[in-house]
Scaffold this motif. Structure first.
Motif, mmCIF file in Angstrom:
data_model
loop_
_atom_site.group_PDB
_atom_site.id
_atom_site.type_symbol
_atom_site.label_atom_id
_atom_site.label_comp_id
_atom_site.label_asym_id
_atom_site.label_seq_id
_atom_site.Cartn_x
_atom_site.Cartn_y
_atom_site.Cartn_z
ATOM 1 N N ALA A 1 1.065 -1.390 0.183
ATOM 2 C CA ALA A 1 -0.002 -0.039 0.026
ATOM 3 C C ALA A 1 0.845 1.233 0.002
ATOM 4 O O ALA A 1 2.150 0.994 0.520
ATOM 5 N N VAL A 2 0.099 2.643 -0.135
ATOM 6 C CA VAL A 2 1.022 3.653 -0.037
ATOM 7 C C VAL A 2 0.805 4.288 1.293
ATOM 8 O O VAL A 2 -0.338 4.559 1.696
ATOM 9 N N GLY A 3 1.969 4.649 1.937
ATOM 10 C CA GLY A 3 1.894 4.798 3.288
ATOM 11 C C GLY A 3 1.619 6.305 3.345
ATOM 12 O O GLY A 3 1.365 6.983 2.599
ATOM 13 N N ILE A 4 1.816 6.758 4.642
ATOM 14 C CA ILE A 4 1.396 8.100 5.194
ATOM 15 C C ILE A 4 2.237 9.145 4.523
ATOM 16 O O ILE A 4 2.113 10.356 4.237
ATOM 17 N N THR A 5 3.544 8.752 4.229
ATOM 18 C CA THR A 5 4.476 9.551 3.516
ATOM 19 C C THR A 5 4.402 9.770 1.926
ATOM 20 O O THR A 5 5.121 10.478 1.263
ATOM 21 N N GLY A 6 3.261 8.937 1.332
ATOM 22 C CA GLY A 6 2.905 8.938 -0.025
ATOM 23 C C GLY A 6 3.954 7.822 -0.637
ATOM 24 O O GLY A 6 3.770 7.994 -1.899
ATOM 25 N N ILE A 7 4.774 6.970 -0.247
ATOM 26 C CA ILE A 7 5.694 5.990 -0.661
ATOM 27 C C ILE A 7 4.921 4.638 -0.825
ATOM 28 O O ILE A 7 4.429 4.333 0.292
ATOM 29 N N ARG A 8 4.888 4.006 -2.175
ATOM 30 C CA ARG A 8 4.460 2.575 -1.949
ATOM 31 C C ARG A 8 5.497 1.708 -1.299
ATOM 32 O O ARG A 8 6.665 1.540 -1.735
ATOM 33 N N ARG A 9 4.729 0.723 -0.354
ATOM 34 C CA ARG A 9 5.826 -0.041 0.421
ATOM 35 C C ARG A 9 5.134 -1.352 0.488
ATOM 36 O O ARG A 9 3.977 -1.504 0.308
ATOM 37 N N TYR A 10 5.974 -2.468 0.667
ATOM 38 C CA TYR A 10 5.451 -3.721 1.178
ATOM 39 C C TYR A 10 5.550 -3.631 2.805
ATOM 40 O O TYR A 10 6.687 -3.460 3.466
ATOM 41 N N PHE A 11 4.278 -3.522 3.386
ATOM 42 C CA PHE A 11 4.146 -3.543 4.592
ATOM 43 C C PHE A 11 3.964 -4.837 5.449
ATOM 44 O O PHE A 11 3.292 -5.861 4.688
ATOM 45 N N ALA A 12 4.633 -5.114 6.617
ATOM 46 C CA ALA A 12 4.285 -6.290 7.702
ATOM 47 C C ALA A 12 3.973 -5.725 8.834
ATOM 48 O O ALA A 12 4.554 -4.676 9.230
ATOM 49 N N TYR A 13 2.768 -5.993 9.578
ATOM 50 C CA TYR A 13 2.515 -5.699 10.817
ATOM 51 C C TYR A 13 2.173 -6.878 11.819
ATOM 52 O O TYR A 13 2.101 -8.102 11.297
ATOM 53 N N GLN A 14 2.214 -6.577 13.049
ATOM 54 C CA GLN A 14 1.642 -7.266 14.269
ATOM 55 C C GLN A 14 0.855 -6.413 15.129
ATOM 56 O O GLN A 14 1.441 -5.513 15.351
ATOM 57 N N LYS A 15 -0.084 -7.429 15.674
ATOM 58 C CA LYS A 15 -0.704 -6.821 16.847
ATOM 59 C C LYS A 15 -0.239 -7.048 18.016
ATOM 60 O O LYS A 15 -0.070 -8.067 18.281
ATOM 61 N N VAL A 16 -0.235 -6.134 19.020
ATOM 62 C CA VAL A 16 0.453 -6.329 20.469
ATOM 63 C C VAL A 16 -0.509 -6.076 21.351
ATOM 64 O O VAL A 16 -1.254 -5.054 21.465
ATOM 65 N N ARG A 17 -1.060 -6.956 22.086
ATOM 66 C CA ARG A 17 -1.929 -7.024 23.076
ATOM 67 C C ARG A 17 -1.684 -7.492 24.458
ATOM 68 O O ARG A 17 -0.633 -8.412 24.504
ATOM 69 N N LEU A 18 -2.315 -7.076 25.486
ATOM 70 C CA LEU A 18 -2.321 -7.770 26.747
ATOM 71 C C LEU A 18 -2.996 -8.783 26.961
ATOM 72 O O LEU A 18 -4.078 -9.044 26.420
ATOM 73 N N SER A 19 -2.422 -9.705 27.826
ATOM 74 C CA SER A 19 -3.356 -10.846 28.307
ATOM 75 C C SER A 19 -4.753 -10.420 28.995
ATOM 76 O O SER A 19 -4.585 -9.613 29.962
ATOM 77 N N GLY A 20 -5.823 -10.901 28.519
ATOM 78 C CA GLY A 20 -7.104 -10.328 29.241
ATOM 79 C C GLY A 20 -7.614 -9.215 28.292
ATOM 80 O O GLY A 20 -8.747 -8.722 28.930
ATOM 81 N N GLU A 21 -6.757 -8.676 27.603
ATOM 82 C CA GLU A 21 -7.535 -7.580 26.702
ATOM 83 C C GLU A 21 -7.785 -7.996 25.354
ATOM 84 O O GLU A 21 -6.749 -8.572 24.715
#
Length: 862
Positions: free
Chosen positions: A227-247
């Motif tokens: 996708a095109v990022g917030i700076t206007g550059i198209r990138r290959y993105f990788a993401y992870q969600k970080v959550r607490l146990s119980g949330e």
């Protein structure tokens, strides 16, 4: 010849295009793996940081200063703590209402944080809870807050410990990460507010790209996209969600990205290289084709072409040497077969390498999980290869000072002498040497761990566990050791031991009757000597017996009471207990939960209230007798008051006739015989007439006062606005020369006796009219106000007022604050008003200031 040349040209060209396509896919896949590994590494770092923070908060929750709400000592303790933890910006202690009572940094009074997300979630879930990007109210800087509930022995939340992670410090830590050139790293909170942006600091604190943030929130826990990022550059993105146990909802999203253009440049450069190589091969092939064509070996070339196409389609099992033999083409066929075999081996090796890389990443992830504690690792030769930040804090040695050195230096740092550490024995398996250094060592499969043992300083205690590190072949490649500082736990355990000793002494030596009960079985677990003496049983006879042996309630009712004590937290009970002698005494029992040797029990203190019950019964009898006497005396007093009122009315009425005669005869003498009387006689007669009139007015007032208490009341709706207007009109007619500004509120209605309430307004308004006579611009106001659900009526003037020191006297009969020469009056009017208001169940009072006026307030209770 031409066909052969074309064939030999097209085949290499096809191989070039196919190789370019394969290389492009491989390069994109490789770059995405880089982005995924970076996102995974940052996520693991964050989980490690939060795990360490939770351990810190758990330790804080056991400290006496915090449990006692000692603000000064807690402030000092927290201030020292954040000096040693640069990533922590502040620590607050918050009561259950959301008000802070302690802070690591100086704060201006208490702060209300009940609106913060971390506070609400911690109070609701009873677990470590996350906050969001905020500007701290103490720091006035961007922070990310986390709240941890501190509970008492009953499991109730008594405090919320808040840790504020400084985003500035966190940015410094993230900048230290070695990321590939032009790689982006963005951290956002659960709302999409940017916490960190490695390539665009100006976006910190602003909303992330909505389309990208939505793809992360709606996607799985980890993933990749382009996708095109917030700076206007198209990138290959990788993401992870970080959550607490119980949330359920993540508190942070970690996103890394590699520019598509960077990948494209790499692909183009590699393609150019392949084109150059394959062009050379193609030219050589053309020359070779010209040579072969002269030999008439086109069939062999066709075989080679078909084999090449199968290889291009991914079939690496194809072989051509048996179809193409002899001469240079035979050698080329063998070379082709060798190439296909080598290519298959290369692909297999690459797959193994990728698997080894994934295994390494898994081992690294496993290693990172230990990061909240001190951790170091050794290679198979006993050389230090890893040394985390907590290890630096514990040992005083930086990673730069120790990595690459022999493990005996670790022994020197931890134990004060160069010696092997626990991880050595994973490599050597020398159990005799192991037990010489660690007598309390224990084994658990491949792992070995120790009980608590002191460090070199002698005043700190540590616990350690070591295990092997494996390579991709499953062989031991090294060892990892985790070291935990358990000094605080040891101190708590020692304090608990001392507390148990104190409890045991108190239990045994107390003169109060004390019992320990199992709230689930209803049996007596223990009893003190005072209980043995009181009940008449030995302690051994009481132990293990059901409480029904001494409690007169049925077993079913006893079980219900135990449930109230255990689950609903009830602490106070009244029972009847049976002694060994058969006597039954009333008792008062105070119970509370207590844990002994890990078992939840009820601690009960029993008070015999026999004498108190007897005293209460005597007091009740005395109260009953006193109430009867008061009732009789009240009846007598009411009868006396009625007789007194009747007498006052009779006397007042009977005095009027002779008084009128005396006044009338005096006027006759003045009218008919004034010329025959001297001046003194005329003056005496004038005084008789004046005092007679005054006496007659006083008698009328007394009769009015008597009627106010004796007249039957007729309750109806009364419009006080109308009555007040009528009374003011009468006063204006009586005193035409005066100009008084009168304000009467509309809609003043109440329930009461119309005649009596008219008397109230008449007396109060006449006083206001009278006492404003000396005021230049007289003002009288009649109105009402609502207070606590009741209507309060008032009459206010700006007259002469009076000193409030005499306020209690103005409602008493014949009590006047002014002389007859200044203001004429009987002293009965306000006494009559008070009696009428009292009969209506209301109240009356005044507010005044000398020289500024008076306000009379009254309520009607009908």
């Amino acid at each position: 010849m031409i066909i052969l040349i074309v064939v030999m040209t097209v085949v290499p060209l096809g191989i070039i295009l196919y190789s370019a396509f394969r290389q492009q896919n491989y390069t994109v896949h490789e770059e995405r793996l880089v982005a995924e590994r970076l996102a995974d590494e940052i996520s693991n770092d964050q989980e490690v940081l939060l795990s360490g923070t939770e351990q810190l908060l758990i330790t804080l929750s056991h400290l006496p200063a915090i449990r006692k709400h000692d603000t000064e000592e807690t402030n000092h303790l927290l201030a020292e703590l954040i000096k040693q933890s640069p990533q922590i910006a502040n620590i607050l202690m918050i009561d259950p209402t959301g008000r802070t009572w302690a802070s690591a940094l100086p704060a201006r009074g208490t702060i209300d944080v009940s609106d913060r997300r971390y506070f609400k979630n911690a109070m609701a879930t009873g677990q470590l809870s996350s906050g969001e990007f905020v500007i701290g109210r103490v720091l006035n800087k961007p922070v990310l807050n986390f709240g941890y509930p501190i509970k008492n022995a009953a499991g109730h939340i008594t405090n919320i410990a808040m840790v504020a992670l400084s985003l500035e410090k966190y940015h410094q830590l993230l900048k230290m990460k070695k990321m590939p050139p032009r790689t982006s790293l963005v951290l956002t909170d659960h709302r999409g507010i940017i916490l960190f942006d490695a390539t665009a600091q100006q976006f910190i604190g602003r909303q992330d790209n909505n389309r990208i943030f939505q793809r992360m929130t709606e996607g799985p826990d980890m993933g990749t996209f382009e996708a095109v990022g917030i700076t206007g550059i198209r990138r290959y993105f990788a993401y992870q969600k970080v959550r607490l146990s119980g949330e359920e909802k993540p508190y942070m999203y970690v996103r890394t990205g590699i520019p598509v253009e960077t990948v494209a440049k790499r692909i183009r450069s590699e393609l150019l290289l392949h084109v150059g190589v394959m062009t050379t091969v193609m030219i050589m092939a053309i020359v070779l084709a010209a040579y072969i064509s002269k030999r008439g070996l086109i069939d062999k070339v066709v075989a080679l072409r078909n084999a090449t196409q199968r290889v291009a389609q991914g079939d690496l099992t194809v072989r051509v040497s048996e179809h193409v033999s002899g001469g240079e083409l035979g050698e080329l066929g063998c070379a082709f077969d060798e190439m296909a075999r080598q290519l298959a081996e290369d692909i297999t090796e690459r797959q193994r390498a990728e698997q080894a890389l994934r295994d390494s990443e898994r081992r690294f992830a496993d290693l990172v999980k230990f990061l909240p504690d001190a951790m170091f690792a050794l290679d198979r030769n006993g050389i230090v290869i890893a040394w985390n930040r907590e290890m630096e804090v514990m040992s005083g040695l930086s990673a730069a000072d120790i990595v690459g050195r022999d493990c005996r230096e670790v022994g020197r740092a931890l134990h004060g002498e160069p010696r092997e550490v626990l991880a050595n024995f994973i490599l050597s398996r020398d159990e005799d040497l192991l037990r010489r250094y660690y007598p309390s060592v224990k084994f658990d499969g491949d792992h070995v761990f120790t009980e608590d043992h002191p460090m070199k300083t002698g005043n700190r205690w540590i616990w350690a566990i070591a295990g092997p590190l494996f390579d991709s072949s499953g062989n031991v490649a090294g060892a990892i050791e985790v070291v935990r500082d358990v000094t605080d736990r040891k101190m708590i355990e020692e304090e608990l031991r001392r507390s148990e000793i104190r409890y045991r002494r108190l239990f045994q030596d107390s003169h109060a009757v004390m019992l320990l009960l199992d709230s689930k079985t209803g049996c007596i677990v223990d009893a003190n000597p005072a209980a043995s003496s009181y009940y008449g049983y030995s302690i051994n006879e009481l132990r293990g017996k059901p409480i029904s042996m001494i409690n007169t309630l049925s077993p079913e009712k006893i079980a219900q009471e135990l449930v109230l004590a255990r689950k609903e937290g009830r602490r106070h009970f009244f029972f009847e207990h049976r002694l060994a002698s058969g006597q039954v005494h009333p008792v008062e029992v105070f119970s509370g939960p207590i844990e002994i040797d890990g078992k939840p029990l009820l601690f009960s203190i029993v008070h015999d209230i026999t004498k108190r019950r007897e005293a209460e019964e005597k007091l009740q009898a005395m109260n009953t007798e006193l109430e009867q006497r008061v009732l009789e005396r009240t009846t007598q007093l009411e009868e006396a008051n009625r007789e007194l009122e009747s007498f006052s009315y009779s006397v007042s009425h009977d005095l009027q006739a002779p008084l009128r005669h005396m006044t009338a005869y005096s006027r006759i003498l003045l009218d008919d015989f004034q010329d025959k009387l001297d001046a003194d006689a005329v003056g005496y007669l004038d005084r008789i007439v004046q005092n007679g009139a005054k006496m007659e007015s006083l008698i009328d007032a007394l009769l009015q006062l008597s009627r106010a208490g004796r007249t039957d009341m007729t309750i109806s709706t009364v419009n006080l606005t109308v009555l007040a207007n009528e009374m003011i009109n009468e006063l204006r007619l009586e005193d035409l020369e005066r100009t008084v500004r009168v304000t009467i509120a509309e809609g003043l209605t109440t329930r009461g006796d119309p005649v009596l309430l008219r008397s109230v307004l008449e007396n109060v308004l006449r006083n206001a009219w009278k006492y404003t006579r000396q005021t230049d611009e007289a003002i009288i106001e009649v109105g009402a106000e609502e207070k606590n659900g009741s209507t309060i009526f008032f009459v206010r003037d700006n007259g002469i007022g009076f000193d409030m020191a005499y306020a209690d006297k103005i409602f008493d009969a014949f009590q006047r604050l002014h002389t007859d020469e200044d203001f004429r009056g009987s002293g009965i009017g306000l006494a009559t008003v008070k009696r009428i208001i009292n009969r209506h169940g209301g109240d009356i009072w005044v507010q005044a200031e000398k020289g500024k006026g008076t306000t009379v307030y009254f309520t009607i209770g009908c």
